[in-house]
Design an enzyme around this catalytic site. Sequence first.
Site, mmCIF file in Angstrom:
data_model
loop_
_atom_site.group_PDB
_atom_site.id
_atom_site.type_symbol
_atom_site.label_atom_id
_atom_site.label_comp_id
_atom_site.label_asym_id
_atom_site.label_seq_id
_atom_site.Cartn_x
_atom_site.Cartn_y
_atom_site.Cartn_z
ATOM 1 N N THR A 246 41.094 36.699 47.063
ATOM 2 C CA THR A 246 41.531 37.035 45.709
ATOM 3 C C THR A 246 42.875 37.738 45.847
ATOM 4 O OG1 THR A 246 39.325 37.279 44.799
ATOM 5 C CG2 THR A 246 41.029 38.610 43.781
ATOM 6 N N ARG A 274 29.524 31.290 36.451
ATOM 7 C CA ARG A 274 29.649 32.694 36.887
ATOM 8 C C ARG A 274 31.108 33.188 36.779
ATOM 9 N NH1 ARG A 274 32.692 35.612 41.031
ATOM 10 N NH2 ARG A 274 31.492 37.449 41.571
ATOM 11 N N ASP A 277 34.687 39.949 38.494
ATOM 12 C CA ASP A 277 35.393 41.104 37.920
ATOM 13 C C ASP A 277 36.869 40.815 37.637
ATOM 14 O OD1 ASP A 277 35.643 40.870 40.753
ATOM 15 O OD2 ASP A 277 36.631 42.824 40.785
ATOM 16 N N GLY A 298 36.742 42.139 45.743
ATOM 17 C CA GLY A 298 35.468 42.458 46.392
ATOM 18 C C GLY A 298 34.329 41.784 45.675
ATOM 19 N N GLY A 300 32.322 40.989 43.073
ATOM 20 C CA GLY A 300 32.598 41.152 41.658
ATOM 21 C C GLY A 300 31.489 41.755 40.825
HETATM 22 N N1 ASP Z 1 36.162 39.881 43.082
HETATM 23 C C1 ASP Z 1 36.147 38.462 43.198
HETATM 24 C C2 ASP Z 1 34.969 37.925 42.420
HETATM 25 O O1 ASP Z 1 33.916 38.518 42.502
HETATM 26 C C3 ASP Z 1 36.073 37.976 44.590
HETATM 27 C C4 ASP Z 1 36.922 38.722 45.574
HETATM 28 O O2 ASP Z 1 37.728 39.553 45.194
HETATM 29 O O3 ASP Z 1 36.818 38.468 46.773
HETATM 30 O O4 ASP Z 1 35.086 36.914 41.804
#
Ligand code: ASP
Length: 380
Positions: A246, A274, A277, A298, A300
């Site tokens: 991300t 889905r 965040d 991270g 989400g």
């Molecule tokens: N936060 C992102 C999500 O959950 C994924 C990521 O940041 O690695 O979609």
Amino acid sequence: MKRELLKKMLTLRLIFNLNPMKNLIYFPLLMLLFLNCKDDQKSSNAELNTDTIEDVDSATTKNTNEFAIVIHGGAGTILRKNMSAEDENAYNAKLEEAIRVGYDILKNGGSSLDAVEKTINVMENSPLFNAGKGAVFTNAGTNELDASIMDGKNLDAGASAGTKTVKNPINLARAVMEKSPHVMLSGEGAEQFAKDQGLEIVDPSYFYTEARFKALERVKASEESEAVRDKSAFYDPTIRDSKFGTVGCVALDKNGNLAAGTSTGGMTNKRWGRIGDAPIIGAGTYANNATCAVSSTGWGEYFIRAMVAHDISALMDYKGLSLQEAAKEVIQKKVPDLGGDGGIIAVDKDGNMVMEFNTEGMYRASMDASGNLTIGIYKD
Ligand code: ASP
């Protein structure tokens, strides 16, 4: 302070002139007054010194961080031993290329919003990151992208979720913010709006990359071997860690305006539409000129529940924490206490920059107004 001193001197003179004979009686009193004057003088000097130090400090802070930019390219179990020198160089080079685009915009007096958008575009156009071109695959073998952007000056915000044909979702998020009466658009409607706005539309196959497709196959195979298809499979470490990349950017411009943006393909093997965040204002992205600008990466589900980006701003706002303290509190305590992992990048209104994560690594880079560049991948 000088006036105070004069007043006391005058009092002393009065006592001497009017009552020369009573000097002895007044002597202790005179001594007391004298000492008092000296004390005042001392504290006034101390005040002066502190002021001077503070002036120097804030001048330095202003000079050094008159503008600032920080980026991330995802957090997770990124271990040195799993990374080839070639991969490492490729990531470092792309992170540097991206941050320099934003840095130049800020240096030339451009807005933090432009810096955030254009910097994210560089990462979205690279297959290295889980955003734009390198987006991960859903369970259905599609790519569904999310993004958001926020303007700290007026708390304007825009976001898009689940789009399959918009080349640069961060541009769509900005268009939602600036050209629509809404904050968040999703799916086909968002794609129609992007078309109407003249944004670049691509065939869904544009988002195919072999590495991401193989990751989907791996995750599906692990899901099958474990014969788990419910929520817990999605929470399996193999699955979580196949989503690196991300991207996000936060910036402070020369006018004191903060902005933040985040763009992602979400998580490998996601289904049922889905949304994580990244496109949620307050969770994945937040900016407020009164406090800071934050972009998250991270797991989400946890970042939504902890309202990570806004929580950092709120801790500064309501509790008076520094950016560093607030980021630590949320990333090293609140998120892991819930069971989640990940990280954030942030910059505050004074140009202090933070890159906080509780995972093994986070692709990241920062640049201050003097052009000092830091690039990092691993924890140490
Ligand atoms: N936060 C992102 C999500 O959950 C994924 C990521 O940041 O690695 O979609």
